[in-house]
Design a protein around this motif. Structure first.
Motif, short mmCIF file in Angstrom:
data_model
loop_
_atom_site.label_atom_id
_atom_site.label_comp_id
_atom_site.label_asym_id
_atom_site.label_seq_id
_atom_site.Cartn_x
_atom_site.Cartn_y
_atom_site.Cartn_z
N ALA A 1 0.96 -1.56 0.39
CA ALA A 1 0.03 -0.20 0.24
C ALA A 1 1.09 1.43 -0.10
O ALA A 1 1.94 0.78 0.70
CB ALA A 1 -1.22 0.08 0.85
N VAL A 2 0.00 2.28 -0.76
CA VAL A 2 1.12 3.36 -0.87
C VAL A 2 0.30 4.24 -0.18
O VAL A 2 -0.49 5.02 -0.47
CB VAL A 2 1.40 3.85 -2.03
N TYR A 3 1.34 5.23 0.83
CA TYR A 3 0.21 6.12 1.47
C TYR A 3 0.75 7.48 1.89
O TYR A 3 1.70 7.55 0.89
CB TYR A 3 0.33 5.54 2.73
N GLU A 4 -0.16 8.38 1.69
CA GLU A 4 0.43 9.94 1.07
C GLU A 4 1.16 10.51 2.18
O GLU A 4 0.94 9.52 3.33
CB GLU A 4 -1.01 10.87 0.88
N GLU A 5 1.77 11.03 1.35
CA GLU A 5 3.15 11.85 2.62
C GLU A 5 1.76 13.10 3.51
O GLU A 5 1.73 13.89 2.96
CB GLU A 5 4.57 11.97 2.20
N ILE A 6 2.17 12.93 4.88
CA ILE A 6 1.41 13.86 5.37
C ILE A 6 3.00 14.98 5.96
O ILE A 6 4.10 14.74 6.13
CB ILE A 6 1.37 13.43 6.65
N ASP A 7 2.31 16.85 5.58
CA ASP A 7 3.71 17.73 6.11
C ASP A 7 2.88 18.35 7.16
O ASP A 7 3.91 19.61 7.17
CB ASP A 7 3.98 18.05 4.16
N SER A 8 2.30 18.03 7.92
CA SER A 8 1.20 18.60 8.97
C SER A 8 1.81 18.68 10.08
O SER A 8 0.97 18.90 11.24
CB SER A 8 -0.16 19.46 8.14
N VAL A 9 2.70 17.61 10.22
CA VAL A 9 2.90 17.48 11.69
C VAL A 9 3.71 17.88 12.28
O VAL A 9 4.79 18.65 11.95
CB VAL A 9 3.68 16.42 11.79
N MET A 10 3.17 18.21 13.62
CA MET A 10 3.91 19.33 14.60
C MET A 10 4.11 18.07 15.77
O MET A 10 3.43 17.95 16.21
CB MET A 10 2.44 19.94 15.13
N GLU A 11 5.28 19.17 16.70
CA GLU A 11 6.31 18.12 17.57
C GLU A 11 6.08 19.07 17.95
O GLU A 11 6.38 20.15 18.13
CB GLU A 11 7.92 17.72 16.35
N TRP A 12 5.78 18.85 19.76
CA TRP A 12 6.12 19.26 21.05
C TRP A 12 7.40 18.62 22.19
O TRP A 12 7.29 17.75 21.88
CB TRP A 12 4.54 20.11 21.77
N LYS A 13 7.86 19.73 22.08
CA LYS A 13 8.95 19.15 22.97
C LYS A 13 8.73 19.34 24.41
O LYS A 13 8.60 20.52 24.74
CB LYS A 13 10.49 19.15 22.84
N ASN A 14 9.55 18.34 25.41
CA ASN A 14 9.20 18.80 26.69
C ASN A 14 8.44 19.59 27.68
O ASN A 14 8.28 20.09 27.91
CB ASN A 14 10.84 20.25 27.28
N LEU A 15 7.34 18.70 26.86
CA LEU A 15 6.00 18.98 27.82
C LEU A 15 5.80 17.90 29.11
O LEU A 15 4.64 18.46 30.02
CB LEU A 15 4.54 18.73 26.35
N LEU A 16 6.50 17.14 29.03
CA LEU A 16 6.16 16.11 29.84
C LEU A 16 7.50 15.83 30.55
O LEU A 16 8.42 15.71 29.97
CB LEU A 16 5.59 14.46 29.30
#
Length: 169
Positions: A1-16
């Motif tokens: 299966a081919v999946y569409e690439e996601i370009d809207s991922v956000m990452e938060w660091k040091n929340l926990l």
């Protein structure tokens, strides 16, 4: 299966705080995310399990915290001598109670909305090989998933919500 690439991922660091986290519950109605610590050093010193609440929108913001008293669990069952290690958390949509499963301890903990323990259920190792996931459907039926291993396949167990009241026949 081919999946569409996601370009809207956000990452938060040091929340926990530093620790091991496995259980997370997203409340789509309130827009909140609940994260519970499986193994955090600070919790061991205070004999508790910590959880963190985040408000989710365009970003993610701390919105509170909670804790579960391990001594309360110990008073009901002796199965937490080395601490309570939750692997999954879910909110019952009918009662509002929290259900927390621990694969390490083979326990299911039920708390009220204020994180006060209502019930502790020992999970039979023959049925619950490695209970890691937990959720409810809209009707309040409970699902617990078990990871598999070399000998046993993983599975998902469904527990139907009883519609009887305690005093009905």
């Amino acid at each position: 299966a081919v999946y569409e690439e996601i370009d809207s991922v956000m990452e938060w660091k040091n929340l926990l705080p530093e620790g091991e986290y496995e259980g997370m519950y997203g409340d789509g109605v309130e827009g909140k995310l609940y994260v519970i610590c499986k193994n955090c050093g600070a919790d061991n010193n205070h004999n508790r399990v910590s959880g963190y609440i985040f408000q989710v929108g365009d970003s993610i913001y701390p919105a509170g915290s909670f804790s579960i008293d391990v001594d309360e669990i110990k008073s009901i069952t002796g199965k937490v001598k080395r601490g309570f290690r939750p692997s999954g958390i879910a909110k019952n949509p009918v009662s509002g109670d929290w259900y927390i499963v621990s694969s390490v301890n083979k326990l299911l903990i039920v708390t009220d909305v204020n994180w006060k323990i209502r019930e502790v259920c020992t999970l039979n190792g023959n049925m619950f090989n490695q209970p890691e996931g937990i959720c409810f459907d809209a009707d309040g039926h409970l699902y617990i998933s078990n990871e598999g291993d070399d000998l046993v396949e993983g599975n998902i167990l469904r527990f139907t919500r009883s519609t009887k009241t305690p005093h009905s026949k």
